[in-house]
Write a protein that holds these residues in place. Sequence first.
Motif, PDB file in Angstrom:
ATOM      1  N   GLY A 145       0.814  -1.217   0.000  1.00 23.71           N
ATOM      2  CA  GLY A 145       0.000   0.000   0.000  1.00 23.71           C
ATOM      3  C   GLY A 145       0.844   1.260   0.000  1.00 23.71           C
ATOM      4  O   GLY A 145       0.568   2.214  -0.749  1.00 23.71           O
ATOM      5  N   TYR A 146       1.904   1.270   0.823  1.00 28.55           N
ATOM      6  CA  TYR A 146       2.784   2.448   0.876  1.00 28.55           C
ATOM      7  C   TYR A 146       3.474   2.689  -0.469  1.00 28.55           C
ATOM      8  O   TYR A 146       3.568   3.824  -0.935  1.00 28.55           O
ATOM      9  CB  TYR A 146       3.857   2.276   1.958  1.00 28.55           C
ATOM     10  CG  TYR A 146       3.393   2.576   3.361  1.00 28.55           C
ATOM     11  CD1 TYR A 146       2.761   3.773   3.677  1.00 28.55           C
ATOM     12  CD2 TYR A 146       3.599   1.659   4.392  1.00 28.55           C
ATOM     13  CE1 TYR A 146       2.339   4.056   4.957  1.00 28.55           C
ATOM     14  CE2 TYR A 146       3.178   1.929   5.696  1.00 28.55           C
ATOM     15  CZ  TYR A 146       2.550   3.135   5.972  1.00 28.55           C
ATOM     16  OH  TYR A 146       2.139   3.402   7.250  1.00 28.55           O
ATOM     17  N   VAL A 147       3.974   1.625  -1.085  1.00 29.78           N
ATOM     18  CA  VAL A 147       4.660   1.772  -2.380  1.00 29.78           C
ATOM     19  C   VAL A 147       3.679   2.329  -3.414  1.00 29.78           C
ATOM     20  O   VAL A 147       3.978   3.289  -4.123  1.00 29.78           O
ATOM     21  CB  VAL A 147       5.239   0.415  -2.864  1.00 29.78           C
ATOM     22  CG1 VAL A 147       5.796   0.541  -4.282  1.00 29.78           C
ATOM     23  CG2 VAL A 147       6.345  -0.060  -1.921  1.00 29.78           C
ATOM     24  N   ALA A 148       2.486   1.735  -3.480  1.00 26.60           N
ATOM     25  CA  ALA A 148       1.488   2.155  -4.474  1.00 26.60           C
ATOM     26  C   ALA A 148       1.006   3.578  -4.240  1.00 26.60           C
ATOM     27  O   ALA A 148       0.651   4.286  -5.185  1.00 26.60           O
ATOM     28  CB  ALA A 148       0.297   1.200  -4.441  1.00 26.60           C
ATOM     29  N   ALA A 149       1.001   4.023  -2.985  1.00 32.01           N
ATOM     30  CA  ALA A 149       0.489   5.366  -2.665  1.00 32.01           C
ATOM     31  C   ALA A 149       1.370   6.469  -3.241  1.00 32.01           C
ATOM     32  O   ALA A 149       0.886   7.558  -3.542  1.00 32.01           O
ATOM     33  CB  ALA A 149       0.383   5.529  -1.151  1.00 32.01           C
ATOM     34  N   HIS A 150       2.665   6.202  -3.427  1.00 27.04           N
ATOM     35  CA  HIS A 150       3.593   7.262  -3.830  1.00 27.04           C
ATOM     36  C   HIS A 150       3.330   7.825  -5.225  1.00 27.04           C
ATOM     37  O   HIS A 150       3.399   9.026  -5.428  1.00 27.04           O
ATOM     38  CB  HIS A 150       5.044   6.765  -3.764  1.00 27.04           C
ATOM     39  CG  HIS A 150       5.590   6.647  -2.372  1.00 27.04           C
ATOM     40  ND1 HIS A 150       5.607   7.689  -1.475  1.00 27.04           N
ATOM     41  CD2 HIS A 150       6.141   5.588  -1.717  1.00 27.04           C
ATOM     42  CE1 HIS A 150       6.149   7.287  -0.338  1.00 27.04           C
ATOM     43  NE2 HIS A 150       6.474   6.020  -0.459  1.00 27.04           N
ATOM     44  N   SER A 151       3.077   6.938  -6.213  1.00 24.73           N
ATOM     45  CA  SER A 151       2.913   7.446  -7.584  1.00 24.73           C
ATOM     46  C   SER A 151       2.243   6.409  -8.479  1.00 24.73           C
ATOM     47  O   SER A 151       2.179   5.229  -8.149  1.00 24.73           O
ATOM     48  CB  SER A 151       4.280   7.806  -8.183  1.00 24.73           C
ATOM     49  OG  SER A 151       4.996   6.616  -8.502  1.00 24.73           O
ATOM     50  N   GLU A 152       1.779   6.891  -9.655  1.00 24.57           N
ATOM     51  CA  GLU A 152       1.171   6.002 -10.662  1.00 24.57           C
ATOM     52  C   GLU A 152       2.120   4.882 -11.056  1.00 24.57           C
ATOM     53  O   GLU A 152       1.734   3.725 -11.142  1.00 24.57           O
ATOM     54  CB  GLU A 152       0.865   6.801 -11.939  1.00 24.57           C
ATOM     55  CG  GLU A 152      -0.436   7.555 -11.922  1.00 24.57           C
ATOM     56  CD  GLU A 152      -0.634   8.307 -13.249  1.00 24.57           C
ATOM     57  OE1 GLU A 152      -0.182   7.801 -14.306  1.00 24.57           O
ATOM     58  OE2 GLU A 152      -1.232   9.397 -13.210  1.00 24.57           O
ATOM     59  N   ASN A 153       3.374   5.261 -11.324  1.00 27.48           N
ATOM     60  CA  ASN A 153       4.346   4.274 -11.809  1.00 27.48           C
ATOM     61  C   ASN A 153       4.630   3.211 -10.757  1.00 27.48           C
ATOM     62  O   ASN A 153       4.749   2.026 -11.081  1.00 27.48           O
ATOM     63  CB  ASN A 153       5.662   4.957 -12.208  1.00 27.48           C
ATOM     64  CG  ASN A 153       5.499   5.761 -13.482  1.00 27.48           C
ATOM     65  OD1 ASN A 153       4.523   5.581 -14.206  1.00 27.48           O
ATOM     66  ND2 ASN A 153       6.428   6.659 -13.744  1.00 27.48           N
ATOM     67  N   LEU A 154       4.758   3.644  -9.507  1.00 28.32           N
ATOM     68  CA  LEU A 154       5.025   2.670  -8.438  1.00 28.32           C
ATOM     69  C   LEU A 154       3.809   1.773  -8.218  1.00 28.32           C
ATOM     70  O   LEU A 154       3.949   0.565  -7.980  1.00 28.32           O
ATOM     71  CB  LEU A 154       5.427   3.393  -7.147  1.00 28.32           C
ATOM     72  CG  LEU A 154       6.851   3.959  -7.166  1.00 28.32           C
ATOM     73  CD1 LEU A 154       7.049   4.973  -6.057  1.00 28.32           C
ATOM     74  CD2 LEU A 154       7.884   2.835  -7.055  1.00 28.32           C
ATOM     75  N   ALA A 155       2.607   2.353  -8.323  1.00 31.69           N
ATOM     76  CA  ALA A 155       1.394   1.537  -8.198  1.00 31.69           C
ATOM     77  C   ALA A 155       1.333   0.515  -9.332  1.00 31.69           C
ATOM     78  O   ALA A 155       0.933  -0.640  -9.125  1.00 31.69           O
ATOM     79  CB  ALA A 155       0.154   2.418  -8.203  1.00 31.69           C
TER      80      ALA A 155
END
Length: 486
Positions: free
Chosen positions: A295-305
């Motif tokens: 969840g934390y990784v995905a929250a940072h940006s579109e690309n990370l999500a």
Amino acid sequence: MHSLTKDQSPWIPNGKEGVMSLLRPLLLDVVPTIQQTAALALGRLANYNGDLAEAVVKGDILPQLVYSLAEQNRFYKKAAAFVLRAVGKHSPQLAQAIVDCGALDTLVICLEDFDPGVKEAAAWALGYIARHNAELSQAVVDAGAVPLLVLCIQEPEIALKRIAASALSDISKHSPELAQTVVDVGAIAHLAQMILNPDSKLKRQVLSALSQIAKHSVDLAEMVVEAEIFPVVLTCLKDKDDYVKKNASTLIREIAKHTPELSQLIVNTGGVAAVTDCIGSCKGNIRLPGIMMLGYVAAHSENLAMAVIVSKAVPQLSVCLSEEPEDHIKAAAAWALGQIGRHTPEHARAVAVTNTLPVLLSLYMSTESSEDLQTKSKKAIKSILQKCTYLPALEPFLYDAPPNILKHVVGQFSKVLPHDSKARRLFVTSGGLKKVQEIKAGPGSLLQEYINSINSCYPEEIVRYYSPGYSDALLQRVDSYQPLAN
């Protein structure tokens, strides 16, 4: 048989105070083995519960123990440190009583003892005092314990390494300043070297200590990363010990949460895929830090999500949402899915195709769900719906969703239908258009605006045909129709 008073126990004469008054003189006995046995007995009593630990403090036994700790042989030192640990573990007040009687300086001296058992007992007592709060932890730091604990983790004895790493973890957890004192004496490099140690219990403590340092700030997290813990820490996610898996996931989570750059570094080393696999290989609370990390990784940006989606994390989170019995784990999975799906229609579709939205809706609507689970499910539904243009996933919501969710669903149809003729046709044949006509919306409301926008995509007679009461109106016309006579 005489009855026992409240403070007495069938195996302690005259209750707690009685046994303390019996044991105290034995601490001063001329025979060393009697002294040690008395100290061990006190330690075992104090370890048993907080009331007995308090009786040790009230019996004025601590000053005697602290005095003897500096003077006696290694066997007595170990027993005395055990008593201090057993008393200090129960509450901040009891730990403070140990600090007040001057025990910290003596325990720190014991960290330099030649006997590893004495070092271990002292490190254990110091860790138990430090774990309660920042003030007690600061007192342990001020006594000079940290550099000596870092030396202890370099000793050959595994048991001593474990306890020293655990104490460093307990000191670091309370504040960035306390964590910094541990970092300043070079602890990170020594801890990082032990990530691949074959001893599972040591790995647990090492990963915990690094997590407690990394969690406080970007700078501290970057210092942990600079010790080259990636990709070696990912091997711990496959460990046979569940708590090694959990603590490794926690460490990766505490690094990922700070910045997109740190999350990207984890993605680049294969960390997201490894955490996803780890979630699939365990159950319950062991999964929780990994779920949160995604969840934390995905929250940072579109690309990370998108990196999280590519790592096949969505089906795994969906399984957690459906299978886990505990509400707090379901809530974490709901939150993580919301963070993944909220960016673009592509992200929302990746979540929607796993049939997650109906599960989220039922958790939100269920009276058995905790308040936190209901809140997180509702937020996840809204954030995914507001981006979702995948209509097959939206359509069931026209029938099942409560009004506060329904408006978002109708809103999405009003965005998609004007631009997609195939979808418009499907919306009629599937019964969607008919259902929209049945929705009661307040005049001038946002929901009514959305309905008007959908209706304007169709010829007027089609909308009328699917409106409630239209068939009755037709029947009335049949009744009143007078056929022309031949």
